[in-house]
Design an enzyme around this catalytic site. Structure first.
Site, short mmCIF file in Angstrom:
data_model
loop_
_atom_site.label_atom_id
_atom_site.label_comp_id
_atom_site.label_asym_id
_atom_site.label_seq_id
_atom_site.Cartn_x
_atom_site.Cartn_y
_atom_site.Cartn_z
N GLY A 62 0.81 -1.22 0.00
CA GLY A 62 0.00 0.00 0.00
C GLY A 62 0.83 1.27 0.00
N SER B 9 -2.66 -3.49 -4.57
CA SER B 9 -3.05 -3.41 -3.16
C SER B 9 -4.40 -2.72 -3.01
CB SER B 9 -2.00 -2.61 -2.39
OG SER B 9 -2.52 -2.20 -1.14
N TYR C 190 -8.91 -6.17 1.08
CA TYR C 190 -9.15 -6.13 2.52
C TYR C 190 -10.66 -6.13 2.67
CZ TYR C 190 -4.34 -5.14 3.96
OH TYR C 190 -3.00 -5.22 4.22
N THR D 91 -6.45 -10.79 1.97
CA THR D 91 -5.47 -10.73 3.06
C THR D 91 -6.21 -10.85 4.38
OG1 THR D 91 -3.94 -9.45 1.72
CG2 THR D 91 -3.63 -9.35 4.11
N LYS E 196 -4.33 -14.99 1.82
CA LYS E 196 -2.97 -14.53 2.18
C LYS E 196 -2.86 -14.35 3.69
CE LYS E 196 0.31 -10.72 1.16
NZ LYS E 196 0.30 -9.70 2.20
N HIS F 153 3.06 -11.10 6.64
CA HIS F 153 2.93 -9.68 6.29
C HIS F 153 4.27 -8.95 6.48
CE1 HIS F 153 -0.64 -6.99 5.45
NE2 HIS F 153 0.28 -6.07 5.61
N ARG G 260 9.28 -5.71 0.03
CA ARG G 260 10.05 -4.48 0.22
C ARG G 260 11.12 -4.22 -0.84
NH1 ARG G 260 9.21 -6.30 5.66
NH2 ARG G 260 8.17 -4.77 6.99
C1 FNR Z 1 2.68 -4.45 2.97
N1 FNR Z 1 1.92 -5.61 2.83
C2 FNR Z 1 0.64 -5.55 2.39
N2 FNR Z 1 -0.10 -6.68 2.20
C3 FNR Z 1 -1.35 -6.62 1.73
O1 FNR Z 1 -1.98 -7.66 1.57
N3 FNR Z 1 -1.91 -5.41 1.41
C4 FNR Z 1 -1.25 -4.24 1.57
O2 FNR Z 1 -1.77 -3.18 1.27
C5 FNR Z 1 0.05 -4.28 2.10
N4 FNR Z 1 0.76 -3.15 2.32
C6 FNR Z 1 2.07 -3.20 2.72
C7 FNR Z 1 2.79 -2.03 2.86
C8 FNR Z 1 4.14 -2.08 3.17
C9 FNR Z 1 4.92 -0.82 3.29
C10 FNR Z 1 4.77 -3.34 3.38
C11 FNR Z 1 6.24 -3.44 3.68
C12 FNR Z 1 4.04 -4.49 3.29
C13 FNR Z 1 2.54 -6.94 3.05
C14 FNR Z 1 3.17 -7.47 1.77
O3 FNR Z 1 2.20 -7.84 0.84
C15 FNR Z 1 4.05 -8.68 2.05
O4 FNR Z 1 3.34 -9.64 2.77
C16 FNR Z 1 5.34 -8.31 2.80
O5 FNR Z 1 5.88 -7.10 2.29
C17 FNR Z 1 6.37 -9.41 2.67
O6 FNR Z 1 7.49 -9.14 3.47
P1 FNR Z 1 8.87 -8.57 2.87
O7 FNR Z 1 9.45 -9.64 2.00
O8 FNR Z 1 8.55 -7.33 2.14
O9 FNR Z 1 9.71 -8.30 4.07
#
Ligand code: FNR
Length: 424
Positions: free
Chosen positions: A104, A131, A155, A181, A296, A320, A375
């Site tokens: 997001g 997202s 969501y 999610t 998820k 997450h 990330r």
């Molecule tokens: C997320 N993630 C996430 N997941 C989701 O289902 N909807 C979302 O809007 C978001 N937004 C979001 C924002 C930010 C800044 C981060 C870092 C993560 C979770 C994302 O989909 C995922 O599960 C994680 O980022 C995985 O971990 P790593 O590999 O990024 O550390």
């Protein structure tokens, strides 16, 4: 990229040959330097929001440690002059077994935001999961993606009619799957954000899927939330209001006069997630979409079994990125039990902690069909816009393919649990 690919060497050559002319890669290849480069470009609030996790970030560390406890055991003399890295998922053929996680508020990372990511994903034919908290509407993202694959992450709002509307829009926008999610029915205890007292949504950021939605618009116009009157007026609150009216669709002046921007944020806060959600709600979603549905946030094998029983089409093993339950099991540690529970009936994807091609390889070896990158691509976006994301994608493709070939595997089927070993 063709099925029998030599992409890794092409990518290496591209970088080294440019180096002869004095050019360095657009964004750092080294993930740690990429994160530093991203940090330099972002506000402290944006960096905290993206880099941070829940609590003292034990689960974030655990996500990395889990990969480190397993090592690849390469095999020799297997003709790895070419490799097939493709995988088929819900009718889309992916050039490499990864997708881009739903993330997001990407406008905090770079002004190109979600459309910059969408362009890069489309250029490389890697699916982007839009997202629900995006900074741009799914229609805007789809408009720059041509026929390349994309999914939508949902969501589950307190308003069921909004859920239906979002899913229908996703179908129209050409999405080939819905990801629900489940782990964020409430926001985790995110210490970095709490200390900065900063949540982007309260400034009208990351709510573009809502403000572009006819059901949501009708709801905040016809049934507004009661206004919050006990806030003191300060320079900061005026700045926040300014951000809110600028982030809302339409002219800032009109948004200020009509009070719509504030009404939209208040409605979002009141309705964004339904923490009363249970398994019994899933048939409702099934009735309203023909698209495959993936859950998820699955970490327990019994939840994975239940997902299969409920007719879900896939699960994503995820914590997450350590942003929800600090102390939760690492995704990679949860993966084998989930894979065994699902027993090949539906695809198992995973995310949380993937930072290299070797991590991808280990996840595939453990039985994942594909992984999701989080990330790292956001750091690519922050450091270098759309081009930065594209470079990150290309580097992952190359790194994975090289790891696979150097380990003696020519296709994903050849990557098995026998390809990795636990070292303690
Ligand atoms: C997320 N993630 C996430 N997941 C989701 O289902 N909807 C979302 O809007 C978001 N937004 C979001 C924002 C930010 C800044 C981060 C870092 C993560 C979770 C994302 O989909 C995922 O599960 C994680 O980022 C995985 O971990 P790593 O590999 O990024 O550390």
């Amino acid at each position: 990229m063709t099925e029998n690919s030599d992409f890794s060497r092409e990518r290496q050559t591209e970088i080294y040959v440019s180096g002869v002319a004095g050019d360095k890669p657009h964004v750092p290849v080294d993930m740690r330097r990429l994160r530093d480069a991203a940090r330099e470009k972002m506000s402290p609030e944006a960096f905290a929001y993206i880099a941070g996790g829940a609590g003292i970030e034990n689960t974030m560390s655990a996500n990395r440690e889990a990969f480190n406890r397993w090592r690849i055991v390469p095999r020799m003399l297997r003709d790895v002059s070419l490799a097939d890295t493709t995988v088929e998922l819900f009718g889309d053929k992916l050039p490499s077994p990864f997708l881009l996680c739903p993330i997001g508020v990407l406008d905090m990372a770079h002004q190109e935001a979600d459309t910059g990511v969408a362009r890069a994903a489309a250029d490389e034919n890697i699916p982007m999961i839009f997202s629900n908290q995006a900074s741009r509407s799914m229609e805007e993202m789809s408009a720059v993606m041509g026929d390349s694959p994309r999914w939508f992450q949902l969501y589950w709002s307190k308003m069921d009619d909004l859920v239906v509307s979002l899913v229908q829009r996703a179908e129209k926008a050409g999405c080939s799957a819905i990801v629900v999610t489940l782990d964020t029915t409430m926001l985790g205890w995110r210490i970095r954000d709490l200390d900065l007292a900063y949540l982007p949504f309260l400034r009208g950021r990351g709510i573009a899927q809502y403000t572009s939605d006819p059901v949501f618009q009708k709801s905040f116009r016809e049934n507004p939330e009661p206004p919050n009157t006990d806030r003191k007026v300060s320079l900061q609150s005026v700045q926040a209001l300014f951000e809110m009216v600028n982030n809302h669709p339409g002219s800032a002046m009109d948004n200020l006069r009509s009070g719509e921007a504030i009404a939209a944020v208040q409605k979002f806060v009141a309705t964004y997630s339904r923490s009363s959600l249970t398994w019994d709600d899933l048939p409702f979603l099934r009735e309203h979409t023909k698209l495959p549905i993936l859950l998820k946030g699955i970490l327990h094998p019994d939840d994975a079994r239940k997902a299969v029983e409920m007719g879900m089409n896939g699960v994503i093993v995820s914590n997450h990125g350590g942003r929800q339950v600090d102390g939760a099991i690492a995704s990679f540690d949860a993966l084998p039990d989930v894979v065994d529970a699902v027993d090949g009936q539906i695809p198992v994807l995973m995310d949380s902690g993937i930072r290299t091609g070797a991590d991808m390889f280990k996840a595939i070896a453990m039985g994942a069909t594909a992984v999701c990158l989080g990330r790292p691509y956001v750091y690519g976006l922050a450091a270098g816009g759309s081009q930065g994301v594209r470079d990150v994608i290309r580097n992952f493709k190359a790194d994975f393919e090289l790891t696979m070939r150097l380990s003696g595997c020519r296709s994903l089927d050849e990557i098995t649990r026998d390809s990795i070993k636990r070292i303690e």
